[in-house]
Design an enzyme around this catalytic site. Structure first.
Site, mmCIF file in Angstrom:
data_model
loop_
_atom_site.group_PDB
_atom_site.id
_atom_site.type_symbol
_atom_site.label_atom_id
_atom_site.label_comp_id
_atom_site.label_asym_id
_atom_site.label_seq_id
_atom_site.Cartn_x
_atom_site.Cartn_y
_atom_site.Cartn_z
ATOM 1 N N ALA A 161 0.763 -1.248 0.000
ATOM 2 C CA ALA A 161 0.000 0.000 0.000
ATOM 3 C C ALA A 161 0.796 1.302 0.000
ATOM 4 O O ALA A 161 0.243 2.350 -0.326
ATOM 5 C CB ALA A 161 -0.939 -0.011 1.202
ATOM 6 N N ALA A 162 2.063 1.278 0.415
ATOM 7 C CA ALA A 162 2.769 2.555 0.587
ATOM 8 C C ALA A 162 3.181 3.157 -0.767
ATOM 9 O O ALA A 162 3.462 2.418 -1.695
ATOM 10 C CB ALA A 162 4.014 2.333 1.435
ATOM 11 N N PRO A 163 3.170 4.479 -0.894
ATOM 12 C CA PRO A 163 2.983 5.479 0.172
ATOM 13 C C PRO A 163 1.529 5.818 0.482
ATOM 14 O O PRO A 163 1.263 6.772 1.208
ATOM 15 C CB PRO A 163 3.712 6.701 -0.395
ATOM 16 C CG PRO A 163 3.547 6.578 -1.886
ATOM 17 C CD PRO A 163 3.600 5.093 -2.165
ATOM 18 N N GLY A 164 0.598 5.042 -0.071
ATOM 19 C CA GLY A 164 -0.782 5.214 0.362
ATOM 20 C C GLY A 164 -1.674 5.994 -0.589
ATOM 21 O O GLY A 164 -2.786 6.373 -0.217
ATOM 22 N N LYS A 214 -3.375 4.984 -3.135
ATOM 23 C CA LYS A 214 -4.649 4.301 -3.412
ATOM 24 C C LYS A 214 -5.411 4.007 -2.123
ATOM 25 O O LYS A 214 -6.631 4.014 -2.121
ATOM 26 C CB LYS A 214 -4.398 3.039 -4.242
ATOM 27 C CG LYS A 214 -3.802 3.398 -5.595
ATOM 28 C CD LYS A 214 -3.452 2.241 -6.451
ATOM 29 C CE LYS A 214 -2.625 2.691 -7.643
ATOM 30 N NZ LYS A 214 -1.235 3.130 -7.264
ATOM 31 N N ASP A 219 5.107 -8.409 5.545
ATOM 32 C CA ASP A 219 4.977 -9.024 4.222
ATOM 33 C C ASP A 219 3.535 -9.522 4.032
ATOM 34 O O ASP A 219 3.057 -10.350 4.822
ATOM 35 C CB ASP A 219 5.966 -10.193 4.139
ATOM 36 C CG ASP A 219 6.081 -10.732 2.721
ATOM 37 O OD1 ASP A 219 5.058 -10.737 1.993
ATOM 38 O OD2 ASP A 219 7.194 -11.146 2.349
ATOM 39 N N ASP A 274 -1.754 -3.695 -5.791
ATOM 40 C CA ASP A 274 -1.012 -2.779 -6.673
ATOM 41 C C ASP A 274 0.435 -3.258 -6.581
ATOM 42 O O ASP A 274 1.225 -2.744 -5.803
ATOM 43 C CB ASP A 274 -1.188 -1.351 -6.144
ATOM 44 C CG ASP A 274 -0.544 -0.312 -7.040
ATOM 45 O OD1 ASP A 274 -0.389 -0.571 -8.242
ATOM 46 O OD2 ASP A 274 -0.195 0.766 -6.518
ATOM 47 N N CYS A 301 2.367 -0.936 -12.612
ATOM 48 C CA CYS A 301 2.748 0.175 -13.491
ATOM 49 C C CYS A 301 3.758 -0.358 -14.508
ATOM 50 O O CYS A 301 4.779 0.252 -14.767
ATOM 51 C CB CYS A 301 3.253 1.376 -12.716
ATOM 52 S SG CYS A 301 4.621 1.041 -11.620
HETATM 53 N N1 SAM Z 1 -0.337 1.355 -3.879
HETATM 54 C C1 SAM Z 1 0.732 2.307 -3.589
HETATM 55 C C2 SAM Z 1 0.196 3.707 -3.832
HETATM 56 O O1 SAM Z 1 -0.738 3.874 -4.605
HETATM 57 O O2 SAM Z 1 0.716 4.648 -3.216
HETATM 58 C C3 SAM Z 1 1.980 1.995 -4.397
HETATM 59 C C4 SAM Z 1 2.480 0.587 -4.158
HETATM 60 S S1 SAM Z 1 4.027 0.233 -4.903
HETATM 61 C C5 SAM Z 1 3.577 -0.093 -6.535
HETATM 62 C C6 SAM Z 1 4.338 -1.376 -4.314
HETATM 63 C C7 SAM Z 1 4.639 -1.447 -2.803
HETATM 64 O O3 SAM Z 1 4.646 -2.819 -2.437
HETATM 65 C C8 SAM Z 1 5.983 -0.909 -2.387
HETATM 66 O O4 SAM Z 1 5.803 0.059 -1.385
HETATM 67 C C9 SAM Z 1 6.713 -2.117 -1.810
HETATM 68 O O5 SAM Z 1 7.557 -1.800 -0.723
HETATM 69 C C10 SAM Z 1 5.561 -2.979 -1.376
HETATM 70 N N2 SAM Z 1 5.803 -4.439 -1.280
HETATM 71 C C11 SAM Z 1 6.602 -5.202 -2.060
HETATM 72 N N3 SAM Z 1 6.522 -6.501 -1.691
HETATM 73 C C12 SAM Z 1 5.641 -6.555 -0.669
HETATM 74 C C13 SAM Z 1 5.132 -7.615 0.134
HETATM 75 N N4 SAM Z 1 5.534 -8.876 -0.053
HETATM 76 N N5 SAM Z 1 4.228 -7.327 1.101
HETATM 77 C C14 SAM Z 1 3.834 -6.041 1.306
HETATM 78 N N6 SAM Z 1 4.288 -4.994 0.581
HETATM 79 C C15 SAM Z 1 5.183 -5.248 -0.394
#
Ligand code: SAM
Length: 315
Positions: A117-120, A122, A166, A182, A236
């Site tokens: 979800a980060a940086p949030g 969505k 995770d 995402d 993306c």
């Molecule tokens: N949805 C976010 C937004 O709209 O601001 C952008 C998300 S970004 C595409 C993908 C995120 O997934 C990254 O912050 C990454 O650190 C996190 N990530 C990667 N593998 C992960 C996992 N196994 N569990 C949780 N988060 C994970």
């Protein structure tokens, strides 16, 4: 001027015809317009538009999403300086990044998981669309990014439970009405060869690790849905391996059915596809993929076996 990595050119060849590849490459050479989302938890679009007008800033509406605004001729740093951004009344977000939540269509009263979800961007959009009346859980593995998300949630007045960890390890007993994945990806839709940082290190091993993670996250997300619940899978990236092929593998294994999505606006440069909508990068849109899967009750794998089996998912 920076170039498109050779490896990426080869990967695009596996995904698209020459004609479409040329459109994608042309998109990489466009300087993208600055866009924002009005945070309806804190303000109204009419107030933002009035404020922009008072500063002499031009703005344009977006046909398919009433809360989006395009700011022609303005840069992101300029917008970040504005009180409306510093106070969380607007959020800088690309138009493509606003599409998944529109497809997710979250409703007040539902339980919703944003898996990565980060940086949030969505997560806060889900909170705004539901007027903070859904039970939103936002998971993020990277603790620094999770802290940034907590800051963004608080700034925007968005209510969500943040889990730092995770998403593949989320408790098996959890169940959600809707899940947004995402997914971490190669970012092959967001290359801009005109901007700093356009070059990226891209290797087969790196991409294969991403494909494994995507497949494992997708399997986990489907297993956490209530029967009949929907998962929106987005990246993306414009590579078929990360997009249509991931969706097809889940469908072929009987875990989900693909929900047909119609291109919902002539303004968006959609590319042809079967299991989702791919957006071609251009002056207004980043390259993006979004799809919707409905959980079937056959054969969702036990989460404990997810990681091991995830390694086999790669096509
Ligand atoms: N949805 C976010 C937004 O709209 O601001 C952008 C998300 S970004 C595409 C993908 C995120 O997934 C990254 O912050 C990454 O650190 C996190 N990530 C990667 N593998 C992960 C996992 N196994 N569990 C949780 N988060 C994970």
């Amino acid at each position: 001027m920076t170039g498109v990595p050779e490896t990426l050119l080869r990967w695009l060849e596996k995904s698209w015809t020459e004609e479409i590849r040329e459109r994608i490459l042309a998109g990489y050479h466009e300087a993208r317009v600055t866009t924002l989302r009005v945070n309806t938890l804190k303000t109204r679009k009419s107030d933002i538009v009035r404020e922009l007008g008072a500063m002499g800033w031009a703005w344009r509406e977006v046909e398919w999403y009433e809360h989006a605004l395009i700011l022609p001729g303005r840069t992101e740093p300029e917008v970040l300086e504005l009180p409306m951004a510093r106070e969380g009344r607007v959020y800088l977000q690309s138009l493509s990044a606003m599409i998944p939540v529109r497809i997710l269509n979250p409703q007040p009263g539902e339980s919703i998981l944003d898996m990565t979800a980060a940086p949030g961007g969505k997560t806060t959009q889900i909170c705004a669309e539901t007027g903070n009346k859904a039970g939103v859980t936002a998971c993020e593995r990277d603790s620094i990014r999770a802290e940034r998300m907590k800051h963004n949630l608080s700034l925007q007045g968005a209510r969500a439970t943040v889990i730092t960890g995770d998403a593949r390890q989320l408790p098996d007993l959890l169940r959600f009405d809707r899940v947004l994945l995402d997914a971490p990806c190669t970012g092959s839709g967001t290359i801009q060869v005109l901007s700093e940082g356009g070059e990226r290190q891209m290797t087969e091993g790196w991409k294969n690790r991403i494909l494994d993670t995507q497949a494992a996250l997708l399997a986990k997300g489907l297993s956490l849905l209530k029967p009949g619940g929907c998962l929106v899978y987005a990246t993306c990236s414009v590579l078929q391996e990360e997009n249509e092929q991931q969706v097809r593998q889940a469908v072929d294994r009987g875990w989900a059915e693909s929900v047909p999505l119609e291109p919902f606006s002539g303004e968006i440069p959609f590319l042809p596809g079967e299991t989702g909508l791919t957006v071609c990068p251009d002056r207004q849109y980043e390259g993006f993929f979004v799809s919707c899967l409905r959980r079937t009750d056959k054969g969702i794998p036990a989460a404990s076996s997810m990681k091991r089996r995830g390694r086999k998912f790669r096509g």
